[in-house]
Design a protein around this motif. Structure first.
Motif, PDB file in Angstrom:
ATOM      1  N   SER A 179     -20.541 -35.215 -58.139  1.00 56.98           N
ATOM      2  CA  SER A 179     -19.933 -36.035 -57.089  1.00 56.98           C
ATOM      3  C   SER A 179     -19.635 -37.451 -57.563  1.00 56.98           C
ATOM      4  O   SER A 179     -18.800 -38.144 -56.990  1.00 56.98           O
ATOM      5  CB  SER A 179     -20.846 -36.081 -55.859  1.00 56.98           C
ATOM      6  N   GLU A 180     -20.338 -37.909 -58.639  1.00 55.78           N
ATOM      7  CA  GLU A 180     -20.133 -39.266 -59.147  1.00 55.78           C
ATOM      8  C   GLU A 180     -19.198 -39.301 -60.347  1.00 55.78           C
ATOM      9  O   GLU A 180     -18.807 -40.366 -60.800  1.00 55.78           O
ATOM     10  CB  GLU A 180     -21.483 -39.882 -59.535  1.00 55.78           C
ATOM     11  N   ARG A 181     -18.834 -38.126 -60.892  1.00 54.25           N
ATOM     12  CA  ARG A 181     -18.008 -38.079 -62.097  1.00 54.25           C
ATOM     13  C   ARG A 181     -16.595 -38.548 -61.780  1.00 54.25           C
ATOM     14  O   ARG A 181     -16.000 -38.166 -60.778  1.00 54.25           O
ATOM     15  CB  ARG A 181     -17.984 -36.644 -62.631  1.00 54.25           C
ATOM     16  N   MET A 182     -16.049 -39.399 -62.647  1.00 49.45           N
ATOM     17  CA  MET A 182     -14.726 -39.950 -62.419  1.00 49.45           C
ATOM     18  C   MET A 182     -13.655 -38.910 -62.723  1.00 49.45           C
ATOM     19  O   MET A 182     -13.712 -38.209 -63.741  1.00 49.45           O
ATOM     20  CB  MET A 182     -14.516 -41.183 -63.303  1.00 49.45           C
ATOM     21  N   HIS A 183     -12.681 -38.796 -61.849  1.00 49.09           N
ATOM     22  CA  HIS A 183     -11.569 -37.876 -62.048  1.00 49.09           C
ATOM     23  C   HIS A 183     -10.759 -38.339 -63.267  1.00 49.09           C
ATOM     24  O   HIS A 183     -10.501 -39.539 -63.436  1.00 49.09           O
ATOM     25  CB  HIS A 183     -10.680 -37.856 -60.801  1.00 49.09           C
ATOM     26  N   PRO A 184     -10.334 -37.423 -64.155  1.00 52.36           N
ATOM     27  CA  PRO A 184      -9.572 -37.843 -65.344  1.00 52.36           C
ATOM     28  C   PRO A 184      -8.276 -38.569 -65.001  1.00 52.36           C
ATOM     29  O   PRO A 184      -7.775 -39.365 -65.796  1.00 52.36           O
ATOM     30  CB  PRO A 184      -9.303 -36.523 -66.081  1.00 52.36           C
ATOM     31  N   GLY A 185      -7.737 -38.292 -63.805  1.00 53.13           N
ATOM     32  CA  GLY A 185      -6.533 -39.004 -63.398  1.00 53.13           C
ATOM     33  C   GLY A 185      -6.755 -40.494 -63.290  1.00 53.13           C
ATOM     34  O   GLY A 185      -5.829 -41.288 -63.535  1.00 53.13           O
ATOM     35  N   VAL A 186      -7.970 -40.909 -62.923  1.00 53.14           N
ATOM     36  CA  VAL A 186      -8.281 -42.339 -62.844  1.00 53.14           C
ATOM     37  C   VAL A 186      -8.224 -42.963 -64.231  1.00 53.14           C
ATOM     38  O   VAL A 186      -7.719 -44.085 -64.408  1.00 53.14           O
ATOM     39  CB  VAL A 186      -9.667 -42.558 -62.201  1.00 53.14           C
ATOM     40  N   TRP A 187      -8.702 -42.237 -65.239  1.00 52.98           N
ATOM     41  CA  TRP A 187      -8.655 -42.761 -66.607  1.00 52.98           C
ATOM     42  C   TRP A 187      -7.216 -42.834 -67.112  1.00 52.98           C
ATOM     43  O   TRP A 187      -6.877 -43.726 -67.902  1.00 52.98           O
ATOM     44  CB  TRP A 187      -9.510 -41.902 -67.535  1.00 52.98           C
ATOM     45  N   ALA A 188      -6.362 -41.925 -66.641  1.00 49.50           N
ATOM     46  CA  ALA A 188      -4.945 -42.010 -66.997  1.00 49.50           C
ATOM     47  C   ALA A 188      -4.339 -43.301 -66.459  1.00 49.50           C
ATOM     48  O   ALA A 188      -3.547 -43.972 -67.140  1.00 49.50           O
ATOM     49  CB  ALA A 188      -4.192 -40.793 -66.449  1.00 49.50           C
ATOM     50  N   LEU A 189      -4.723 -43.658 -65.243  1.00 44.12           N
ATOM     51  CA  LEU A 189      -4.257 -44.916 -64.659  1.00 44.12           C
ATOM     52  C   LEU A 189      -4.793 -46.111 -65.446  1.00 44.12           C
ATOM     53  O   LEU A 189      -4.091 -47.112 -65.637  1.00 44.12           O
ATOM     54  CB  LEU A 189      -4.697 -45.011 -63.200  1.00 44.12           C
ATOM     55  N   VAL A 221      -3.839 -44.051 -55.163  1.00 47.12           N
ATOM     56  CA  VAL A 221      -4.052 -42.759 -55.827  1.00 47.12           C
ATOM     57  C   VAL A 221      -5.482 -42.662 -56.357  1.00 47.12           C
ATOM     58  O   VAL A 221      -6.159 -41.645 -56.198  1.00 47.12           O
ATOM     59  CB  VAL A 221      -3.031 -42.557 -56.961  1.00 47.12           C
ATOM     60  N   ALA A 222      -5.961 -43.738 -56.995  1.00 52.11           N
ATOM     61  CA  ALA A 222      -7.332 -43.740 -57.519  1.00 52.11           C
ATOM     62  C   ALA A 222      -8.331 -43.509 -56.397  1.00 52.11           C
ATOM     63  O   ALA A 222      -9.319 -42.771 -56.560  1.00 52.11           O
ATOM     64  CB  ALA A 222      -7.617 -45.063 -58.228  1.00 52.11           C
ATOM     65  N   ALA A 223      -8.102 -44.149 -55.248  1.00 56.17           N
ATOM     66  CA  ALA A 223      -9.006 -43.984 -54.109  1.00 56.17           C
ATOM     67  C   ALA A 223      -9.018 -42.536 -53.634  1.00 56.17           C
ATOM     68  O   ALA A 223     -10.075 -41.983 -53.298  1.00 56.17           O
ATOM     69  CB  ALA A 223      -8.597 -44.912 -52.970  1.00 56.17           C
TER      70      ALA A 223
END
Length: 402
Positions: A4-14, A121-123
């Motif tokens: 639940s705390e792991r960051m979505h890879p899409g956020v790292w793309a941003l 999008v990040a949110a």
């Protein structure tokens, strides 16, 4: 780390794209004399590439976000990064000041719109209650650019030509495009909302109050930071080389602060986090004003200052998203764009406040101007937090997700 705390890879793309944008925004400062010499303009004229960039960003971002409101989010992000890439390519090949300025303006509008849309999008890609952490991760790319990208680009640009860093940004933008294509999932387009409905956000008092918090709170640091190099050399007595190293220390602190600020806003709520960090900035400004001549005092103050000043960024943006969800739900992306403009208006306000003192030979008083702005920011923050509390949407980390 739990799932639940792991960051979505899409956020790292941003974040990757944010790094490229950060380099593009600040690299001009590092190669300004080289640009002026090559294009046959004065340094003052070349310096307008910075000011007009901020102005284009502040004005153009909300307009573009309204115009592109019906485009699906992933496609819009891809288009914005493509425009950003094109703007830097134009800048790299510019044969005149006017062409370089055109490339910079194109870059600026894409820059602001990317962060406005990217924050929403990040949110959405974050777990419940973790929106501020996701936004902080995206903004970390911007602050990392200050620590690594800009110093390296300045060194390369001054040694091998000012155009080379712009080509480097083009390459970074291409990497960002690939990362977005691979990692950002398709996002539904916004519900059809007319421009008139979105512009109603400009008449929504809580939205305007949140903008004022960002302008005053973020701008508080720039009254002194705009003139940090002469402060460190002329008032504190550091050499120019040491001052440059201390700016790297400040840059590292901004990265730490951005990431920690996101965690604190997720844990304590954005309003409480901003209240505490604004108080911290005020304390640092007082300490800096009183201890400006002491080298041993200034070094730890610079680090604390960087942590606090940029640690507020996730709270500012999360606060705007939450405020928009509550009082302007049909214009969330537009209000996000307004807050990106507010960051730049804050920089302008801080710089003008400091410049007014410096022109009078009162550079030692610039921290007091920052103190005044930080203190003033507490007033609208107190009002808005009270409004949120009455509606049950503040100091509840679960409400931080957009």
């Amino acid at each position: 780390m739990s799932k639940s705390e792991r960051m979505h890879p899409g956020v790292w793309a941003l974040a990757v794209t944010a790094f490229a944008i950060g380099v593009a925004e600040f690299i001009v400062v590092g190669v300004l004399p080289a640009i002026a010499d090559d294009l046959g303009v004065t340094v003052a004229t070349a310096g307008s590439l910075v000011g007009l960039y901020a102005l284009a960003l502040a004005v153009g971002t909300p307009i573009l976000v309204i115009a592109a409101g019906r485009i699906p989010r992933k496609a819009l992000l891809f288009a914005l990064v493509s425009v950003f890439l094109a703007g830097n390519l134009i800048s790299a090949f510019a044969s005149s000041y006017e062409i370089l300025l055109a490339g910079r303006i194109l870059t600026a509008v894409a820059h602001g719109s990317f962060f406005a849309i990217g924050a929403t999008v990040a949110a959405r890609l974050s777990p419940p209650g973790q929106a501020s952490r996701a936004i902080a991760a995206m903004f970390a790319g911007l602050t990392l650019a200050m620590v690594i990208g800009v110093p390296m680009g300045s060194l390369i640009g001054n040694e091998l030509g000012w155009r080379l860093p712009f080509f480097g940004v083009v390459a970074l933008a291409a990497v960002g495009l690939l990362a977005i294509a691979l990692w950002v999932p398709k996002q539904p387009r916004e519900a059809d909302v007319s421009a008139a409905q979105q512009l109603k956000a400009l008449k929504t008092l809580p939205v305007l109050v949140m903008m004022s918090i960002t302008i005053l709170g973020f701008g508080a640091s720039f009254a002194a930071f705009t003139f940090i190099t002469p402060i460190l050399t002329d008032e504190t007595g550091f050499s120019s080389g040491t001052a440059s190293l201390l700016l790297i220390v400040f840059g590292v602190a901004t990265l730490v602060g951005n990431l920690m600020g996101g965690r604190w806003a997720a844990h304590y709520g954005w309003a409480r986090t901003l209240r505490i960090m604004l108080a911290g900035v005020a304390v640092v400004m007082v300490a800096m004003a009183l201890g400006m001549s002491n080298q041993y005092v200034m070094v730890p103050l610079l680090f604390a200052w960087g942590v606090l000043a940029f640690g507020m960024s996730p709270g500012f943006q999360t606060g705007m998203l939450e405020t928009a969800e509550r009082w302007s739900p049909k214009a969330v992306a537009f209000t996000s764009a307004l807050n990106i403009s507010a960051f730049n208006l804050g920089i302008t306000l801080g710089e003008h406040s400091g410049s007014a003192l410096v022109e009078q030979g009162l550079i030692v008083l610039t921290p007091w101007a920052g103190l005044a702005l930080a203190a003033l920011a507490q007033l609208p923050l107190f009002w808005l937090a009270a409004r949120h509390r009455r509606s049950g949407t503040v100091n509840n980390p679960a409400m931080a997700s957009a």
